[in-house]
Design an enzyme around this catalytic site. Structure first.
Site, short mmCIF file in Angstrom:
data_model
loop_
_atom_site.label_atom_id
_atom_site.label_comp_id
_atom_site.label_asym_id
_atom_site.label_seq_id
_atom_site.Cartn_x
_atom_site.Cartn_y
_atom_site.Cartn_z
N LYS A 21 0.83 -1.21 0.00
CA LYS A 21 0.00 0.00 0.00
C LYS A 21 0.86 1.26 0.00
CE LYS A 21 -2.15 -0.90 3.92
NZ LYS A 21 -1.44 -2.10 4.37
N ARG A 135 12.05 -5.72 4.45
CA ARG A 135 11.84 -4.27 4.38
C ARG A 135 12.82 -3.55 5.31
NH1 ARG A 135 5.85 -1.82 4.97
NH2 ARG A 135 5.86 -2.62 7.10
#
Ligand code: AMP
Length: 231
Positions: A21, A135
């Protein structure tokens, strides 16, 4: 693709942590100039600044749990009432509960605004775990990286400010499992809520970022959200 200017629209990005997102929001901001409103980013900034909201939010976030609705809703509504939000926003990570969705509806309605579309970024658990464990974030919030899919120019260091990149506390495997469970419990209800309203569009979050953007761009064009410069 993507020449054109976007109309004044309000979009919600719905999807699991790691669905991409934030990356899509970043692309949409660059391509179309919409304002990105991310509750996760706002809460992390509040923690960093040591505000009252940050103090309230921290314990929930560290456990991978949801921060209470009243804390998050007031943060979002404050942000959306500022002038730069008038041209349209991308809400990322909000709403996460049905109650938050209802608060959002009511406050948009009170200002004669509305939601135009809810993009449900559907993604498999395996992809989420792979993305979140790789990440890396910049402590100054410059950019988000991935050790293999989006590495920085110099290993372990932010391209923009040169700070050492970090693994988010809540991206550690134990917390990711809990976040996924929390997400599944609360979001199923939200997906139904927006599907019933005819606002939901599902896109494929397993796709690589640019491919997913192309899917979203095509959907925006089909919805008439974009005034094409080329016509
Ligand atoms: P995110 O960066 O969107 O994955 O959010 C990180 C964490 O912030 C979540 O695990 C929650 O603890 C908290 N958070 C972000 N958005 C919300 C929200 N809309 N409602 C409740 N908690 C939230």
């Amino acid at each position: 693709m993507s020449s054109g200017s976007i109309k004044n629209i309000n979009i919600v990005l719905l999807g699991a942590p790691g669905a991409g997102k934030g990356t899509q929001a970043e692309i949409l901001v660059n391509e179309y100039g919409l304002l990105h409103v991310s509750t996760g980013d706002m809460l992390r900034s509040a923690i960093k600044e040591g505000t009252e909201t940050g103090l309230k939010a921290r314990e929930y976030m560290d456990r991978g749990e949801l921060v209470p609705d009243e804390v998050v809703c007031s943060l979002v509504m404050d942000r959306m009432s500022r002038e730069d939000a008038e041209g349209g926003v991308i809400l990322d990570g909000f709403p996460r509960t049905r109650n938050q969705a209802e608060v959002l509806d009511a406050s948009l309605k009170a200002e004669e605004r509305k939601l135009d579309k809810v993009l449900y970024v559907a993604v498999s658990d395996d992809v989420v775990i792979e993305r979140l464990s790789g990440r890396r974030v910049c402590p100054n919030n410059c950019k988000v990286y991935h050790v293999t899919n989006m590495p920085p120019e110099k290993e372990g260091v932010c391209d923009v400010c040169g700070e050492k990149l970090l693994l988010r506390e809540d991206d550690k495997p134990e917390t990711v499992k809990n976040r996924l469970e929390v997400y599944k419990k609360s979001t199923r209800d939200l997906v139904d809520y927006y599907r019933d309203k005819g606002l939901l569009a599902e896109v494929n979050g397993d796709l690589e970022a640019r491919k997913l953007f192309e899917e979203i761009d095509a959907l925006f064009r089909a919805e008439g959200f974009i005034d094409d410069d080329t016509q």
